[in-house]
Design a protein around this motif. Structure first.
Motif, short mmCIF file in Angstrom:
data_model
loop_
_atom_site.label_atom_id
_atom_site.label_comp_id
_atom_site.label_asym_id
_atom_site.label_seq_id
_atom_site.Cartn_x
_atom_site.Cartn_y
_atom_site.Cartn_z
N PRO A 69 28.39 127.39 -14.89
CA PRO A 69 28.37 128.81 -15.29
C PRO A 69 29.15 129.06 -16.57
O PRO A 69 28.73 129.87 -17.41
N LEU B 184 27.32 128.39 -19.86
CA LEU B 184 26.20 129.27 -20.18
C LEU B 184 26.63 130.62 -20.73
O LEU B 184 25.78 131.46 -21.00
N VAL B 185 27.93 130.82 -20.89
CA VAL B 185 28.44 132.08 -21.43
C VAL B 185 29.40 131.77 -22.56
O VAL B 185 30.05 130.72 -22.59
N THR B 186 29.48 132.70 -23.51
CA THR B 186 30.39 132.49 -24.63
C THR B 186 31.84 132.57 -24.21
O THR B 186 32.71 131.90 -24.77
N PHE C 260 34.48 133.73 -20.48
CA PHE C 260 34.49 134.11 -19.08
C PHE C 260 35.91 134.51 -18.67
O PHE C 260 36.89 134.20 -19.36
N LEU D 282 21.47 130.00 -15.67
CA LEU D 282 21.76 131.22 -16.43
C LEU D 282 21.49 132.46 -15.57
O LEU D 282 22.31 133.39 -15.53
N THR E 127 24.08 133.43 -13.09
CA THR E 127 25.37 133.86 -13.65
C THR E 127 25.19 135.28 -14.16
O THR E 127 24.92 135.51 -15.35
N ASP F 189 27.27 137.96 -14.49
CA ASP F 189 28.31 138.62 -15.27
C ASP F 189 28.47 137.91 -16.61
O ASP F 189 29.37 137.10 -16.81
N ARG F 190 27.57 138.25 -17.56
CA ARG F 190 27.54 137.56 -18.84
C ARG F 190 27.94 138.51 -19.96
O ARG F 190 27.59 139.70 -19.92
N ARG G 128 27.72 140.23 -23.75
CA ARG G 128 26.54 140.67 -24.49
C ARG G 128 26.79 140.59 -26.00
O ARG G 128 26.25 141.39 -26.77
N GLN H 148 25.87 135.12 -27.44
CA GLN H 148 25.32 135.06 -26.09
C GLN H 148 23.85 135.45 -26.07
O GLN H 148 23.01 134.78 -25.47
N GLU I 147 20.63 133.04 -25.14
CA GLU I 147 19.67 133.35 -24.09
C GLU I 147 18.24 133.44 -24.63
O GLU I 147 17.28 133.07 -23.94
#
Length: 249
Positions: free
Chosen positions: A39, A42-44, A46, A102, A105, A107-108, A110, A114, A118
């Motif tokens: 996870p 997959l996010v810039t 966290f 992705l 997960t 709570d990504r 924006r 990111q 995506e």
């Protein structure tokens, strides 16, 4: 006495092989618990929820593999180190695995990177010639992340994106000068187009340089910037541009 020959005699070699065979192999290092790495890859960025009490080893490994990017009001946001992110994405490998992880997960962030990431995962990115300078820079980052995965075949060439990033950086000051509210100056713009479109010139006597002058703040730089942007809008090869800013040493 030849001690070297004695040491490597056939009998001693057999004895050494027997001893090595009886020696137990070193115990393998325990596998790292990286259940939270996918996870995070997959996010810039966290945030680690303080309420999480389970899998402390996994959390510790995740934090050790991350860097702190922001901190305030008792909240910290982390970002997975670039080499670790690329390793995790290579481990996921396929487009389906990355997309499934992705979607799992929710709570990504924006931010631009990111959203760009995506868009390439879902294979629906904006065309390069429609991307903003920030999106082009984000595309470069995403290309680096996804190299080594099955998604790499659908990515643009790094060299192509880099050229566009450099061109966008060059033109950004012109866009800032023109802004969103440039109006009028049609006569001045027509004069500039006539001057540069008059065909081949053999001497400065025949066609001396065109000088734009006026008091400070009247918009001379904005006029030139508008002319350059308009000219390039018809194609990068239609008009060569050389811009020398005497205010920049």
């Amino acid at each position: 006495m030849n001690t070297e020959g004695s040491r490597w005699s056939l009998e001693n070699v057999r004895k050494l092989r027997t001893e090595l065979a009886a020696t137990p192999p070193p115990s393998a290092a325990p596998a790292r618990d990286e259940r939270y790495h996918a996870p995070a890859a997959l996010v810039t960025s966290f945030e680690v929820q303080p309420a999480v009490q389970t899998a402390q080893d996994a959390l510790e490994h995740l934090i050790n593999d991350s860097v702190l990017v922001s901190e305030g009001e008792g909240r910290r946001r982390w970002m997975l180190k670039n080499d670790v992110r690329k390793r995790v994405l290579r481990r996921l490998q396929t487009e389906e695995a990355i997309a499934d992880a992705l979607h799992a997960t929710p709570d990504r962030p924006r931010d631009v990177v990111q959203l760009t990431f995506e868009s390439y995962v879902t294979r629906d990115p904006r065309p390069l010639d429609q991307q903003t300078p920030e999106e082009l820079s984000a595309t470069l980052q995403v290309i680096d992340w996804l190299q080594g995965t099955n998604l790499a075949s659908g990515l643009p060439a790094t060299s192509d994106v880099r050229v566009r990033v450099e061109a966008a950086a060059l033109l950004q000051p012109f866009r800032a000068l023109v802004g969103n509210y440039f109006r009028g100056r049609t006569r001045e713009l027509a004069a500039l187009r006539d001057y540069v479109g008059a065909g081949k010139v053999s001497s400065l006597t025949e066609k001396p340089p065109l000088l734009i002058y006026g008091p400070g703040g009247m918009g001379k730089s904005s006029l030139v910037a508008k002319f350059i942007l308009d000219a390039l809008a018809f194609g990068r090869d239609t008009l060569p541009i050389i811009y020398l800013d005497c205010d920049r040493p």
